[in-house]
Scaffold this motif. Structure first.
Motif: not given
Length: 338
Positions: A23-24, A31, A34, A145, A209
């Motif tokens: 996802y990053g 974020q 994720a 991520y 995160l």
């Protein structure tokens, strides 16, 4: 500008290759996407153990040789490859002195996030995907991520086997897991009962995160639910920066201070206002306005600001906490209906 143009081209190429649990720094992914995937994975699969992993000094230890090999595997244009080599060897200038960089991604470069993603795609993502297909007999979920990733397992022995293989895999490319930030913990719908019977304590938590994920209970049924709460470390750091900035802004007008603080608090709420986190949001707002009150009181020794005067002032400028994000499963299934 050149890096931005190259990233646009490379994104179109690598988006066809990158796996779904990455996802990053990808177009259309954030974020919160994720976080939603992690919540849905733990709630929807048989996850009893969680590996919270972090690669030590990842951006500073990227091997240029391996990175170029991975890029050449997908990109054949020698002009594009030449540009990437130049960016990697651009070096660092400190106090007027230039020093060569033989490892690591250029700090602040537009292309660095994409190159790092491609690096981890070959080193980590493909290996993880292959491992869970070959070795995992139970459920296994993965969410990554950037260099921060979480892996969930149904069985403990598979989690330990995965961690041993992961360390070996990282060592092959000059990387290592951070010993303090990498932990294998019991987490899931049975963790609370098992930990209390075995050790007489609550289940462990993990950070991902900016949120601390805990094993909570539903208010309406008492069943298991994953509760993401704002990390206390991040909360304290943000409040400390607000306090320091307000002391510097003391000579400014109340309106200028209120506008700045409102923007800061609203920005914080935009990210952290997720379901189940209202308590931490209220704490943040209260702790953010207190240094503002102290700052205003120090402006004058004759007419000190009272709570009666300050209350309407804070209500006018500082937004009231409220949940801004939907439940993770609602947003996740809306974006991934299949």
């Amino acid at each position: 500008m050149v890096q931005h143009a190259v990233v646009q081209v490379l994104n179109a190429i690598y988006e066809e290759d990158f796996l779904g649990f990455s996802y990053g720094f990808r177009p259309g992914r954030s974020q919160h996407d994720a976080l939603d995937a992690l919540w849905v994975g733990i709630m929807g699969k048989k996850v009893n153990w969680v590996l919270d992993a972090d690669i030590r000094g990842f951006y500073d230890t990227i091997d240029h040789g391996w990175l170029m090999k991975f890029v050449e595997h997908r990109i054949a244009d020698p002009r594009m490859l030449g540009l990437i080599r130049k960016w990697l060897r651009a070096g660092v200038s400190e106090d007027g002195r230039w020093s060569e960089t033989k490892v690591g991604a250029p700090q602040g470069a537009v292309a660095s996030p994409l190159l790092a993603n491609a690096y981890l795609h070959y080193i980590l993502d493909l290996w993880v995907n292959q491992w869970r297909r070959r070795h995992a007999s139970g459920d296994c979920i993965v969410v990554r991520y950037a260099d921060d990733f979480v892996v969930g397992f149904q069985h403990k022995h598979e989690a330990e086997q995965f961690l041993t293989g992961l360390k070996s895999r990282m060592a092959q490319f000059g990387l290592s897991l951070h010993p303090e930030k990498t932990r294998l913990i019991e987490f899931g719908r049975f963790a609370d009962k098992n930990r209390r019977l075995r050790e007489g304590c609550k289940p462990e938590t993990f950070d991902f995160l900016g949120f601390t994920h805990i094993c909570g209970k539903k208010h309406w049924s008492g069943g298991f639910i994953v509760k993401p709460l704002t990390s206390k470390t991040r909360l304290r750091a943000k409040l400390a920066s607000i306090k320091e900035k307000l002391m510097q802004m003391r000579p400014l007008s109340i309106a200028q201070q209120g506008q700045w603080l409102r923007a800061v608090v609203q920005g914080w709420l935009n990210y952290h206002a997720v379901p189940g986190n209202h308590g931490r949001l209220a704490i943040f707002r209260l702790q953010a306005v207190r240094p503002w009150l102290r700052s205003l009181r120090r402006r004058s020794q004759r007419h000190r600001m009272s709570w009666e005067r300050f209350g309407p002032l804070s209500d006018r400028w500082i937004p009231i906490p409220r949940i801004l994000h939907p439940y993770p499963n609602q947003r996740f299934y809306a974006k991934h209906p299949k």
